[in-house]
Design a protein around this motif. Structure first.
Motif, short mmCIF file in Angstrom:
data_model
loop_
_atom_site.label_atom_id
_atom_site.label_comp_id
_atom_site.label_asym_id
_atom_site.label_seq_id
_atom_site.Cartn_x
_atom_site.Cartn_y
_atom_site.Cartn_z
N ILE A 22 -6.53 62.50 0.76
CA ILE A 22 -6.44 61.09 0.41
C ILE A 22 -7.01 60.86 -0.99
O ILE A 22 -8.08 61.37 -1.32
N PHE A 23 -6.29 60.07 -1.78
CA PHE A 23 -6.77 59.63 -3.08
C PHE A 23 -6.84 58.11 -3.06
O PHE A 23 -5.92 57.45 -2.58
N VAL A 24 -7.95 57.58 -3.57
CA VAL A 24 -8.17 56.14 -3.59
C VAL A 24 -8.41 55.70 -5.03
O VAL A 24 -9.28 56.24 -5.70
N GLY A 25 -7.64 54.72 -5.49
CA GLY A 25 -7.83 54.16 -6.81
C GLY A 25 -8.81 53.01 -6.76
O GLY A 25 -8.97 52.35 -5.74
N SER A 26 -9.49 52.77 -7.88
CA SER A 26 -10.52 51.74 -7.93
C SER A 26 -10.39 50.92 -9.22
O SER A 26 -10.01 51.45 -10.26
N ALA A 27 -10.76 49.65 -9.12
CA ALA A 27 -10.81 48.80 -10.31
C ALA A 27 -12.11 49.02 -11.07
O ALA A 27 -12.22 48.69 -12.24
N ASN A 28 -13.09 49.61 -10.42
CA ASN A 28 -14.40 49.83 -11.00
C ASN A 28 -14.39 51.12 -11.83
O ASN A 28 -14.32 52.21 -11.29
N ASN A 29 -14.40 51.00 -13.14
CA ASN A 29 -14.39 52.14 -14.07
C ASN A 29 -13.11 52.97 -13.99
O ASN A 29 -13.08 54.11 -14.41
N GLY A 30 -12.06 52.41 -13.40
CA GLY A 30 -10.79 53.12 -13.32
C GLY A 30 -10.93 54.47 -12.66
O GLY A 30 -10.33 55.45 -13.10
N ARG A 31 -11.67 54.54 -11.59
CA ARG A 31 -11.92 55.83 -10.92
C ARG A 31 -10.89 56.12 -9.85
O ARG A 31 -10.36 55.23 -9.20
N ILE A 32 -10.63 57.42 -9.69
CA ILE A 32 -9.85 57.91 -8.57
C ILE A 32 -10.80 58.76 -7.72
O ILE A 32 -11.45 59.68 -8.23
N PHE A 33 -10.88 58.42 -6.44
CA PHE A 33 -11.72 59.16 -5.51
C PHE A 33 -10.85 60.07 -4.66
O PHE A 33 -9.73 59.70 -4.29
N HIS A 34 -11.37 61.24 -4.34
CA HIS A 34 -10.66 62.24 -3.54
C HIS A 34 -11.44 62.49 -2.26
O HIS A 34 -12.65 62.71 -2.29
N PHE A 35 -10.72 62.46 -1.13
CA PHE A 35 -11.34 62.71 0.17
C PHE A 35 -10.53 63.73 0.94
O PHE A 35 -9.30 63.63 1.02
N ASN A 36 -11.23 64.71 1.52
CA ASN A 36 -10.60 65.66 2.43
C ASN A 36 -10.54 65.03 3.81
O ASN A 36 -11.38 64.22 4.17
N LEU A 37 -9.53 65.42 4.58
CA LEU A 37 -9.44 65.00 5.97
C LEU A 37 -9.97 66.12 6.87
O LEU A 37 -9.92 67.30 6.48
N SER A 62 -20.44 61.89 -7.38
CA SER A 62 -19.80 62.90 -8.23
C SER A 62 -18.92 63.86 -7.43
O SER A 62 -17.94 64.38 -7.96
N LYS A 63 -19.23 64.07 -6.17
CA LYS A 63 -18.43 65.01 -5.36
C LYS A 63 -17.10 64.41 -4.92
O LYS A 63 -16.22 65.14 -4.51
N ILE A 64 -16.97 63.09 -4.99
CA ILE A 64 -15.72 62.48 -4.56
C ILE A 64 -14.92 61.87 -5.72
O ILE A 64 -13.80 61.44 -5.53
N ILE A 65 -15.48 61.87 -6.93
CA ILE A 65 -14.73 61.35 -8.08
C ILE A 65 -13.77 62.42 -8.58
O ILE A 65 -14.17 63.51 -8.98
N PHE A 66 -12.49 62.09 -8.55
CA PHE A 66 -11.44 63.00 -9.02
C PHE A 66 -11.15 62.78 -10.49
O PHE A 66 -10.86 63.70 -11.23
N GLY A 67 -11.21 61.51 -10.93
CA GLY A 67 -10.96 61.16 -12.33
C GLY A 67 -11.46 59.75 -12.59
O GLY A 67 -11.74 59.00 -11.66
#
Length: 106
Positions: A22-37, A62-67
């Motif tokens: 799963i990848f989640v986009g954010s409005a906060n600092n334009g971050r993409i978070f990455h999560f394993n299932l 830092s472990k979940i920030i993809f970009g």
């Protein structure tokens, strides 16, 4: 975290370790978070201070920030080529952008 978009990456174009995650986009600092299932794909596989499924300001993200620095992310999509695309909305004088995410080959 201000989530704005969520997508399951059903491609291995970014590497096998990201396929079906799963990848989640954010409005906060334009971050993409990455999560394993987890193995049965019914919940997130979280560890460390995120194992309680609650993100606090003191938690290490830092472990979940993809970009980051994508502006205000309005959408995430998997393109027909299998790559992850990020749609960044209008911000200030910026008219918006579309980014294609490719693996770092270094």
């Amino acid at each position: 975290m201000a989530p704005t978009a969520l997508i399951f990456l059903d491609s291995d174009k970014l590497g096998k370790k990201y396929k079906n995650d799963i990848f989640v986009g954010s409005a906060n600092n334009g971050r993409i978070f990455h999560f394993n299932l987890n193995e049965n794909r019914k919940s997130l596989s979280l560890s460390g201070n995120l194992s309680d499924s609650v993100f606090n300001k003191k938690d290490d993200s830092s472990k979940i920030i993809f970009g980051e620095n994508f502006g205000i992310i309005t959408d995430l999509e998997v393109g027909p080529d299998g790559y992850l695309y990020v749609v960044s909305g209008f911000r200030g004088t910026d008219e918006g952008s579309i980014y294609r995410i490719t693996p770092n080959l270094n």
